[in-house]
Design an enzyme around this catalytic site. Structure first.
Site, short mmCIF file in Angstrom:
data_model
loop_
_atom_site.label_atom_id
_atom_site.label_comp_id
_atom_site.label_asym_id
_atom_site.label_seq_id
_atom_site.Cartn_x
_atom_site.Cartn_y
_atom_site.Cartn_z
CG ASP A 21 -2.00 1.04 0.90
OD1 ASP A 21 -2.05 1.67 0.46
OD2 ASP A 21 -2.71 0.67 2.19
CG ASN A 23 1.84 1.41 -5.26
OD1 ASN A 23 2.98 1.32 -4.61
ND2 ASN A 23 1.84 0.45 -5.57
N GLY A 24 0.07 5.40 -4.34
CA GLY A 24 -0.81 6.86 -5.21
C GLY A 24 -0.22 8.00 -4.19
NE ARG A 25 -1.50 6.90 1.56
CZ ARG A 25 -1.52 5.89 2.33
NH1 ARG A 25 -1.14 6.10 3.77
NH2 ARG A 25 -2.15 4.83 2.06
CG HIS A 38 -0.29 2.17 -9.32
ND1 HIS A 38 -0.22 1.42 -8.00
CD2 HIS A 38 -1.27 2.90 -9.19
CE1 HIS A 38 -1.35 1.99 -7.87
NE2 HIS A 38 -2.14 3.04 -8.59
CG ASN A 69 -7.55 -2.03 -5.69
OD1 ASN A 69 -6.87 -3.23 -5.51
ND2 ASN A 69 -8.44 -1.16 -4.40
C1 FPP Z 1 -2.02 -0.28 -2.97
O1 FPP Z 1 -1.71 1.31 -2.90
C2 FPP Z 1 -1.34 -0.32 -4.40
C3 FPP Z 1 -1.89 -0.77 -5.52
C4 FPP Z 1 -4.13 -1.45 -5.45
C5 FPP Z 1 -1.38 -1.73 -6.91
C6 FPP Z 1 -0.16 -2.53 -6.94
C7 FPP Z 1 0.36 -2.73 -7.55
C8 FPP Z 1 1.87 -2.41 -7.81
C9 FPP Z 1 3.21 -2.69 -6.46
C10 FPP Z 1 2.05 -2.73 -8.77
C11 FPP Z 1 3.24 -4.32 -9.10
C12 FPP Z 1 2.24 -4.91 -8.73
C13 FPP Z 1 3.12 -6.20 -9.40
C14 FPP Z 1 2.62 -7.30 -8.81
C15 FPP Z 1 3.93 -6.40 -10.19
P1 FPP Z 1 -2.76 2.92 -3.09
O2 FPP Z 1 -3.13 2.73 -4.98
O3 FPP Z 1 -3.70 2.18 -2.39
O4 FPP Z 1 -2.04 3.82 -2.05
P2 FPP Z 1 -2.50 4.35 -1.91
O5 FPP Z 1 -3.37 4.06 -0.41
O6 FPP Z 1 -1.47 5.67 -1.42
O7 FPP Z 1 -3.56 6.01 -2.42
#
Ligand code: FPP
Length: 243
Positions: A21, A23-25, A38, A69
């Site tokens: 978790d 990636n977005g932030r 991501h 998602n």
């Molecule tokens: C959650 O962070 C992350 C995801 C929904 C996607 C996870 C995917 C990857 C790490 C990409 C690569 C994976 C593989 C297996 C190739 P979020 O987007 O909810 O972050 P946030 O809570 O900060 O918004």
């Protein structure tokens, strides 16, 4: 007594599951679109996977896309799906060469056909590997998985191949997506959120949890090692009382 506890806890986790978790932030902090995060997250996947054999981790399960998602914007969903395709195409050879057996869990019904065929091909390509078992959860939700398992079990009963007397936890588990995997010993979630978000609900009944503040794209192999070391200090009882 100390020795007995040490014996129970000395070894590291054989199966680690991660909710990747933040990636977005991470992207937002840099003024970039969420997909940038991501992509950075995908690079960490390689690093953490490479670190596994050195720590005795034989099974790594990653939550890449949940059944919830799909509620994200069309741009983000499409970008993630493309990222998964690119990841498979780019990493397939290295995964094969490095002894990684790849499996996917989750419901494939809603996934793009091209992505599903790449997933099938990668599973087949790496089926002979045994050094590390990487499981990627795509369109995965714990409740959805248990519901699908219950439906298949009900079908077997309807067909007369099983009766209601056969239904116990072991039989139900045989219908889960994870039926060939051991239960996770440790579940890690990054980004400071302390939720399990529908991940491996059945399988994590006795898992240890570790919530770390680091956003996934910043989660290094060194930090992974520290989390595993901390796990080594824990005493797992599985509901029993140790002497
Ligand atoms: C959650 O962070 C992350 C995801 C929904 C996607 C996870 C995917 C990857 C790490 C990409 C690569 C994976 C593989 C297996 C190739 P979020 O987007 O909810 O972050 P946030 O809570 O900060 O918004």
């Amino acid at each position: 007594m100390r020795q007995e506890i040490d014996e129970t806890t000395a070894s590291g986790p054989a199966h680690v599951a991660i909710i990747m978790d933040g990636n977005g932030r991470w992207a937002q902090q840099r003024g970039r679109p969420r997909l940038f995060g991501h992509h950075a997250g995908a690079r960490r996947v390689r690093e953490v996977l490479q670190a596994c054999p050195g720590h005795g981790v034989k099974y790594l399960t990653l939550f890449a896309f949940s059944t919830e998602n799909w509620k994200r914007t069309q741009t983000e969903v499409a970008g993630l799906m493309l990222l998964f395709r690119k990841y498979i195409q780019r990493e397939a050879q290295a995964l094969l060469d490095n002894g990684v057996r790849v499996r996917f869990i989750g419901d494939r019904i809603r996934l793009d056909e091209k992505l599903v065929s790449l997933m099938d091909e990668l599973e087949l390509l790496t089926a002979g590997n045994d050094l590390i078992h990487l499981t990627i959860a795509l369109n995965y939700g714990g409740r959805d998985e248990v519901t699908r398992a219950a439906k298949r079990l009900a079908y077997e009963i309807e067909m007369g191949r099983l009766t209601h007397k056969d239904v116990d936890a072991e039989t139900l588990a045989r219908f889960l997506d994870t039926h060939v995997l051991p239960d996770p010993d440790l579940v890690i979630r990054t980004s400071g959120e302390a939720r399990i978000s529908n991940f491996l609900l059945w399988q994590s009944a006795y898992a240890e949890y570790e919530f770390v503040d680091t956003l996934w794209p910043d989660f290094t192999a060194a930090e992974f090692g520290r989390v595993l070391a901390k796990y080594g200090q824990r005493e797992r009882r599985f509901g029993a009382v140790l002497a």
